[in-house]
Design an enzyme around this catalytic site. Sequence first.
Site, PDB file in Angstrom:
ATOM      1  N   HIS B  15      61.198  49.376  53.440  1.00  0.00           N
ATOM      2  CA  HIS B  15      62.611  49.875  53.505  1.00  0.00           C
ATOM      3  C   HIS B  15      63.460  49.103  53.019  1.00  0.00           C
ATOM      4  O   HIS B  15      63.431  48.102  52.461  1.00  0.00           O
ATOM      5  CB  HIS B  15      62.553  50.852  54.749  1.00  0.00           C
ATOM      6  CG  HIS B  15      63.219  49.855  55.893  1.00  0.00           C
ATOM      7  ND1 HIS B  15      64.005  50.182  56.824  1.00  0.00           N
ATOM      8  CD2 HIS B  15      62.866  48.514  56.100  1.00  0.00           C
ATOM      9  CE1 HIS B  15      64.272  49.415  57.615  1.00  0.00           C
ATOM     10  NE2 HIS B  15      63.627  48.402  57.245  1.00  0.00           N
ATOM     11  N   ALA B  16      64.819  49.048  53.534  1.00  0.00           N
ATOM     12  CA  ALA B  16      65.857  48.611  52.900  1.00  0.00           C
ATOM     13  C   ALA B  16      65.804  47.041  52.962  1.00  0.00           C
ATOM     14  O   ALA B  16      65.838  46.398  51.546  1.00  0.00           O
ATOM     15  CB  ALA B  16      67.247  48.799  54.059  1.00  0.00           C
TER      16      ALA B  16
END
Lengths: 697, 89
Positions: B15-16
């Site tokens: 993810h980010a």
Amino acid sequence: MSLITEEQVVLDLTGADRHEATRLLGERLVASGRCTDLDTFIADVRKREETMATGLPGGIGIPHARSTAITEPSLVFGRSANGIDWGAKDGPATLIFLIAAPEGGGDAHMQMLPKLARALMKKDFKAALAAATTEAEVVRIVSAEVELDQPVAAPAEGRMAHAAEVGAGLATGTAAAETAPLADAPRSLNLVGVTSCPTGIAHTYMAAEGLENAAKAAGHTMKVETQGSAGSKPLTAAEIAAADAVIFAHDLPVKDAGRFAGKPTVDVGVKKGISEAPALVAQAEALAAEWRNDPSKAAAAAAAAGGASGGSLVSKVEEGAGLGTRIRQWLMTGVSYMIPFVAAGGILIALSFMLSQVALGEEGPIEIVKYNLTSTDQYNIAQNFSVTSLTSWAALLFVIGAASFGFLVPILSGFIAFAIADRPGLVPGIVGGSVAATMGAGFLGGLVTGILGGLVARWVSNWKVAKGVRGIMPVVVIPLLSSFISIGLFITVLGRPIKALTDALNSWLTGMSGASAIILGIILGAMMGFDLGGPVNKVAYAFATTGLAAAGAATDAPQLKIMAAVMAAGMVAPLAMALATSVRPKLFSEPERENGKAAWLLGASFISEGAIPFAAVDPVRVISSSVVGSAVTGALVMLFGSTLRAPHGGIWVLPLIGNFLLFLLALVAGVLVMATIVVALKSRDTHLAEVDATATV
Amino acid sequence: MATRTVTIASSVGLHARPAALFVEAASNTGLDVEIAKPGEDPVDATSILGVMALGAKYGEEVVLTAEGDGADEALDSLVALLSRDLDAE
């Protein structure tokens, strides 16, 4: 329960910097009762923001955090007309999504991000948000794209074990409940699969068995088509039509892949079929479930595969590879089609020699090679076969084996040309190979006629010709011209120098003894151990098997020693890793120990790939010790002069190995060396490894 | 065309932050790198949105493909990156 409510929308977000803006967004969560302590939450967001700003290209900011202050997974949307710098390189953010998840809600967090990202890739999603005039409109736009309980995505989430933990009390609870009937009552599926590997001897069948067993264990029925050298019993159209999902575990292109168009397909290399069959079956289950819920996927896949259909012969050539890679793929295609001929011929001849020694004593093999099918004396086995004579049986085996060996160079050459030019390459390739063999140019000549024939055939078949001629191009013109040009060139120009080179190579190999033989053994052994079934390993293996072709029916050719050395060296790594896992289990993880058990069998069967799981986890230590151990074995086999005329088989062809006791000794020595080194390196480095892991952070 | 399959080692998935590091590394290769979940459509590995949209979780496999000179080396380095727990670093 929704991620976003009207309270969680700020249409006109202001703030001096992103931290201030984040605080304004966070206050909305306090207002909607989802945040119990604003300061704690803001501190958590800020911590994340400081490790890396969350601004994305295109004017987007996605500050996010898991926090103990958050009670349920939530989104807050903020829109800034002038933009707020969120750390993205291309400018300030105008659309900001604050993502908040409860501590321990890591999975909910991970459900939101991908959906949000997917939505943000759509232009109209961003445009709609930019144009929205009311909070309710924003909630509607965002909810349509980013909800935890979307029916399509839910099964995918539901299959993750940890999703269930997050489920209770969270928004995912809805999703889990909705999909429970699907997830909790697994239907028995009909699965089909295809397995194949470059040599088509072992992996193809092991993967098939692995998959069938795994499917059975999971309560499904599975039928696998093994596209190996034993030929394949194709799946029927009805079986494929009834299948819920397809698993391809293959290293060669799947024959007639078009048959499986429109089916959910798990597509992996053959090794996965052996090592991770249960995981593949689980993937197939998940895909089948996904496709049941979304019929558009089947249509899309069918359309994408439309028109794709394979011929019945396959080459190993990939589109768009570099020249070096392509030449290797051409040669490997030729070698892979030649190997069954080597196996059949080699084993028949070896058996014939064993029988002849029983029938005629020591000199049996020398006597037996005199038998043929054409002479007019007692050596014509077609005229003098006697069912009760052991010598006759030995001669019969020999004649068939020798006939098979007669095809080695033509088949090698033919399928190299086939890899280059497809079907039109076969004629110039096979005929050219036969000419090369007759001229005594051996397999080197075969390589040249194959490449030459293939290139010329490809050139001729690309000619633009009149419509009337086009029909007879493949049947008459291409084979005629490409054979004449390439083989004519070979006979008049290239043939003699290559024959001289072949003679030189043979006399070098024949004269090789003592130190130089041992050095060759070291090099070949090290190559076999270096990448365990990869390109380097395959080059050494191809060298040995093509050597078998050159050795022909000779009883004590150096090429037979090379084959023995290569096979022994290729058995070292998996056996040594198996040994290491059983003497020092503590140095290995649980899956590695399990792998170790399988590695005994893989190693004994000359499947170097059995050591790959270990090398993948710890390449430096495993490969360095494998190179040393395999080189030791290679050198010892050359020193002892064990011989082998079967191209594969491991301990199962032990009776065919000349001096097999010494062969075993050399193998055991290499295995002990490698196991010792790998255990020593791993013990020394066990504590270092931990330091390493933190140091590279 | 070079291909690698790798299991995501970052404990919270790709993810980010791990995604941003991965995208940066993929962009630095200068090649067309694509990333996909097995059996799904690949996305551009140099697009942060694309990679995040993939939603690859911890322990899931992804398939990397690249074309051009040095594609093998580039993929090897990306595989090494994904095999680390980027989130814990």
